[in-house]
Design a protein around this motif. Sequence first.
Motif, short mmCIF file in Angstrom:
data_model
loop_
_atom_site.label_atom_id
_atom_site.label_comp_id
_atom_site.label_asym_id
_atom_site.label_seq_id
_atom_site.Cartn_x
_atom_site.Cartn_y
_atom_site.Cartn_z
N ILE A 26 -37.58 -6.47 -2.56
CA ILE A 26 -38.57 -7.25 -3.31
C ILE A 26 -37.89 -8.16 -4.31
N ALA A 27 -36.89 -7.60 -5.02
CA ALA A 27 -36.30 -8.31 -6.15
C ALA A 27 -35.42 -9.48 -5.73
N LEU A 28 -34.85 -9.43 -4.53
CA LEU A 28 -33.92 -10.47 -4.12
C LEU A 28 -34.61 -11.73 -3.59
N GLN A 29 -35.93 -11.81 -3.76
CA GLN A 29 -36.69 -12.92 -3.19
C GLN A 29 -36.24 -14.29 -3.70
N SER A 30 -35.84 -14.34 -4.97
CA SER A 30 -35.43 -15.65 -5.50
C SER A 30 -33.96 -15.59 -5.87
N ALA A 31 -33.13 -15.30 -4.90
CA ALA A 31 -31.71 -15.08 -5.14
C ALA A 31 -31.09 -16.17 -5.98
N SER A 32 -30.45 -15.75 -7.07
CA SER A 32 -29.70 -16.59 -8.01
C SER A 32 -30.51 -17.68 -8.69
N VAL A 116 -24.58 -5.66 -11.51
CA VAL A 116 -24.93 -6.86 -12.28
C VAL A 116 -25.16 -8.03 -11.34
N ASP A 117 -24.34 -8.15 -10.30
CA ASP A 117 -24.54 -9.24 -9.33
C ASP A 117 -25.91 -9.14 -8.68
N VAL A 118 -26.34 -7.92 -8.34
CA VAL A 118 -27.67 -7.74 -7.75
C VAL A 118 -28.75 -8.13 -8.75
N SER A 123 -35.61 -11.79 -9.14
CA SER A 123 -36.58 -12.71 -9.75
C SER A 123 -36.72 -12.48 -11.25
N VAL A 124 -36.02 -11.49 -11.78
CA VAL A 124 -36.08 -11.21 -13.22
C VAL A 124 -34.96 -11.97 -13.92
#
Length: 302
Positions: A26-32, A116-118, A123-124
């Motif tokens: 879920i969280a990686l949806q807006s990577a970087s 930390v990279d993750v 999206s946070v």
Amino acid sequence: MRFFPRLSTVRGSIFGPVIGLSIAVIALQSASAMEGTAVFADPSKIVAVGGSITEIVYALGEEKHLVARDSTSRYPKPALELPDVGYMRALSPEGVLSVNPTGILALHGSGPKQAVDVLKKTSVPFIEVPEHYSHEGILEKVRIVGKALGVDAKAEVLAGELDAKLTAAEKQTASIKERKRILFVLSIQGGKILAAGSETAADGMVKLAGGVNAVEGFSGYKQMSDEAIITARPDVVLMMSNAGPPVSDDELFGNPSIASTPAGTARKLIRIDGAYLLGFGPRTADAIHDLAVSLYGGQVTD
């Protein structure tokens, strides 16, 4: 000289077998997308990672924004009521994200790097605060935290107050001619001394308090040989209390290399709370004063 500004563990693997994976997807949806953020768009639920970061938020009177803190954040006392997401150098993404934050405010050096990279790719929004073990480094932290929370003006006021207090604390040892040589001992492992070299919080504090780091030639923390300890000839041993495995006075001064130094002969040891001594935050001016008094007594000028 006591000061508090007038402005008013979850440990785990990088991914848990089920929960961690679902959060990561879920969280990686807006990577970087959020890397490089300087101001939180929504500061309503912030996770503070790093004791000095949490202290600064409270010193600014903005603790209402905090939804969680890391295990190094033990001051002020009300911070202990916040959920603990784990040790700042052993974070897990699922632990930090479990409190549904709208932002993460983390001191440089938080880790491990993979975690930390993750977090930076979720999206946070993730704001990393630099750590420099100096007078100016403290003021920089205050300004960055204030900007992140949208309270730049309050941060400037606090930075001005701290600047004056730090300047006054440093001047207290300006007239002392014979500087103490200080060995900061982080731990004793198998009879070997783990000591602080340059570019460490301990080195920074020793210098601010008018002392000289007895260790030369390396940066960071390093295990020293008996010969190197004897050659360093420290007048004083400095250690943290309330941090890490305890080392008794007898164990320290029973160490042959320490016993062969001026500090060992005089059994001169100073213990100061670790977060207070090495935090480089709002209380550092007080810590400088207290360390200076412990080193030089009546020679310190108020």
